[in-house]
Design a protein around this motif. Structure first.
Motif, mmCIF file in Angstrom:
data_model
loop_
_atom_site.group_PDB
_atom_site.id
_atom_site.type_symbol
_atom_site.label_atom_id
_atom_site.label_comp_id
_atom_site.label_asym_id
_atom_site.label_seq_id
_atom_site.Cartn_x
_atom_site.Cartn_y
_atom_site.Cartn_z
ATOM 1 N N THR A 210 0.780 -1.221 -0.068
ATOM 2 C CA THR A 210 -0.174 0.048 0.120
ATOM 3 C C THR A 210 0.972 1.218 -0.033
ATOM 4 O O THR A 210 2.124 1.262 0.246
ATOM 5 N N GLY A 211 0.016 2.218 -0.258
ATOM 6 C CA GLY A 211 0.827 3.607 -0.179
ATOM 7 C C GLY A 211 0.449 3.845 1.363
ATOM 8 O O GLY A 211 0.271 3.197 2.216
ATOM 9 N N LYS A 212 0.440 5.135 1.490
ATOM 10 C CA LYS A 212 0.347 5.750 2.854
ATOM 11 C C LYS A 212 -0.881 6.846 2.923
ATOM 12 O O LYS A 212 -0.929 7.640 2.051
ATOM 13 N N PHE A 213 -2.198 6.333 3.661
ATOM 14 C CA PHE A 213 -3.317 6.975 3.490
ATOM 15 C C PHE A 213 -3.115 8.513 3.876
ATOM 16 O O PHE A 213 -2.616 8.760 4.798
ATOM 17 N N GLY A 214 -3.778 9.280 3.191
ATOM 18 C CA GLY A 214 -3.788 10.717 3.275
ATOM 19 C C GLY A 214 -2.506 11.390 2.914
ATOM 20 O O GLY A 214 -2.451 12.649 3.061
ATOM 21 N N ALA A 215 -1.522 10.663 2.665
ATOM 22 C CA ALA A 215 -0.174 11.434 2.160
ATOM 23 C C ALA A 215 -0.271 11.814 0.678
ATOM 24 O O ALA A 215 -0.750 11.174 -0.073
ATOM 25 N N MET A 216 0.717 12.871 0.436
ATOM 26 C CA MET A 216 1.121 12.945 -0.748
ATOM 27 C C MET A 216 1.913 11.863 -1.366
ATOM 28 O O MET A 216 3.111 11.665 -0.646
ATOM 29 N N MET A 217 1.550 11.207 -2.343
ATOM 30 C CA MET A 217 2.586 10.091 -2.822
ATOM 31 C C MET A 217 2.691 10.312 -4.299
ATOM 32 O O MET A 217 2.115 10.807 -5.312
ATOM 33 N N ASP A 218 4.018 9.579 -4.679
ATOM 34 C CA ASP A 218 4.461 9.607 -5.993
ATOM 35 C C ASP A 218 4.583 8.227 -6.547
ATOM 36 O O ASP A 218 5.092 7.419 -5.794
ATOM 37 N N VAL A 219 3.672 7.979 -7.520
ATOM 38 C CA VAL A 219 3.375 6.722 -7.744
ATOM 39 C C VAL A 219 4.093 6.356 -9.306
ATOM 40 O O VAL A 219 4.140 7.188 -10.225
ATOM 41 N N GLU A 220 5.021 5.265 -9.456
ATOM 42 C CA GLU A 220 5.510 4.905 -10.460
ATOM 43 C C GLU A 220 5.129 3.677 -11.085
ATOM 44 O O GLU A 220 5.012 2.601 -10.168
ATOM 45 N N LEU A 221 4.871 3.512 -12.536
ATOM 46 C CA LEU A 221 4.555 2.170 -12.866
ATOM 47 C C LEU A 221 4.664 1.963 -14.404
ATOM 48 O O LEU A 221 4.810 2.781 -15.046
ATOM 49 N N VAL A 222 4.837 0.484 -14.504
ATOM 50 C CA VAL A 222 4.886 0.071 -16.035
ATOM 51 C C VAL A 222 3.688 -0.551 -16.354
ATOM 52 O O VAL A 222 3.511 -1.594 -15.908
ATOM 53 N N ASN A 223 2.869 0.270 -16.853
ATOM 54 C CA ASN A 223 1.370 -0.549 -17.463
ATOM 55 C C ASN A 223 1.563 -1.445 -18.315
ATOM 56 O O ASN A 223 2.334 -1.281 -19.454
ATOM 57 N N ASP A 224 0.997 -2.638 -18.141
ATOM 58 C CA ASP A 224 1.292 -4.059 -18.933
ATOM 59 C C ASP A 224 0.148 -4.094 -19.900
ATOM 60 O O ASP A 224 -1.008 -4.238 -19.438
ATOM 61 N N GLY A 225 0.366 -3.740 -21.231
ATOM 62 C CA GLY A 225 -0.539 -3.779 -22.155
ATOM 63 C C GLY A 225 -0.682 -2.514 -23.355
ATOM 64 O O GLY A 225 -0.584 -2.808 -24.345
ATOM 65 N N PRO A 226 -1.366 -1.541 -22.763
ATOM 66 C CA PRO A 226 -1.872 -1.220 -21.270
ATOM 67 C C PRO A 226 -3.245 -1.768 -21.179
ATOM 68 O O PRO A 226 -4.017 -1.697 -22.208
ATOM 69 N N VAL A 227 -3.416 -2.155 -19.953
ATOM 70 C CA VAL A 227 -4.819 -2.662 -19.611
ATOM 71 C C VAL A 227 -5.075 -1.646 -18.315
ATOM 72 O O VAL A 227 -4.455 -1.745 -17.340
ATOM 73 N N THR A 228 -6.223 -1.057 -18.481
ATOM 74 C CA THR A 228 -6.573 -0.217 -17.379
ATOM 75 C C THR A 228 -8.470 -0.382 -17.305
ATOM 76 O O THR A 228 -8.863 -0.056 -18.317
ATOM 77 N N LEU A 229 -8.542 -0.382 -16.315
ATOM 78 C CA LEU A 229 -10.257 -0.820 -16.266
ATOM 79 C C LEU A 229 -10.801 -0.195 -14.904
ATOM 80 O O LEU A 229 -10.014 0.473 -14.051
ATOM 81 N N ILE A 230 -11.987 0.302 -14.925
ATOM 82 C CA ILE A 230 -12.712 0.802 -13.698
ATOM 83 C C ILE A 230 -13.804 -0.281 -13.130
ATOM 84 O O ILE A 230 -14.401 -0.755 -13.939
ATOM 85 N N VAL A 231 -13.511 -0.659 -11.971
ATOM 86 C CA VAL A 231 -14.450 -1.453 -11.306
ATOM 87 C C VAL A 231 -15.112 -0.586 -10.232
ATOM 88 O O VAL A 231 -14.623 0.242 -9.369
ATOM 89 N N GLU A 232 -16.613 -0.744 -10.311
ATOM 90 C CA GLU A 232 -17.222 -0.180 -9.359
ATOM 91 C C GLU A 232 -18.550 -0.871 -8.435
ATOM 92 O O GLU A 232 -18.976 -2.049 -9.259
ATOM 93 N N SER A 233 -18.862 -0.500 -7.357
ATOM 94 C CA SER A 233 -19.691 -1.508 -6.651
ATOM 95 C C SER A 233 -21.015 -0.889 -6.861
ATOM 96 O O SER A 233 -22.111 -1.836 -6.790
ATOM 97 N N LYS A 234 -21.581 0.178 -7.602
ATOM 98 C CA LYS A 234 -22.773 0.623 -7.673
ATOM 99 C C LYS A 234 -23.049 0.655 -9.172
ATOM 100 O O LYS A 234 -22.394 0.952 -9.949
#
Length: 146
Positions: A122-146
């Motif tokens: 995990t990251g740190k809840f509520g903190a300013m975070m720098d995120v780095e990633l290598v997207n594979d595909g790219p595959v990006t999806l949205i999952v919602e509960s409603k």
């Protein structure tokens, strides 16, 4: 609950110059929680995410789940997923859960994923975070509960 997931070859999150979470093959999750979310929403989204068949099989078709490929998760809290940009020039975040409630559900979400046998960083809840990633595909999806 709203989660933007990205299939990744590797990803990490840094807070104040220190890497606090990192994974190799798996999913990077940006996790948004609204004030209406409950444990049932979390359970639904967690189950959906670990069982989505979005990893390629031997023939290059998306037939394997995160569980099948023994992938990891990097989970990052992201209240801005509930930003409403329809009016004005500054997003309205009234639909995001209050920090105390969001943190409780976010932690529950990560615990549910772990009970399914997933290595969750995990990251740190509520903190300013720098995120780095290598997207594979790219595959990006949205999952919602409603």
């Amino acid at each position: 609950m709203r989660v933007v997931l990205q299939r990744t070859k590797q990803s990490s999150v840094t807070v104040d110059g220190e890497v606090v979470g990192q994974i190799q093959k798996g999913l990077t999750l940006l996790v948004g929680i609204t004030h209406e979310d409950t444990n049932d929403d979390v359970d639904y989204v967690a189950d959906k995410i670990v069982n989505l068949r979005i990893f390629e099989d031997e023939e290059g078709k998306m037939n394997h789940s995160l569980l099948d490929v023994e992938g990891q998760i990097l989970s990052i809290s992201q209240f801005t997923l509930y930003g409403d940009c329809r009016k004005g020039r500054r997003p309205n975040f009234m639909n995001a859960a209050k920090p105390e409630a969001a943190k409780e559900l976010y932690n529950y979400f990560n615990d549910v994923l772990r009970t399914k046998g997933i290595d969750v960083q995990t990251g740190k809840f509520g903190a300013m975070m720098d995120v780095e990633l290598v997207n594979d595909g790219p595959v990006t999806l949205i999952v919602e509960s409603k």
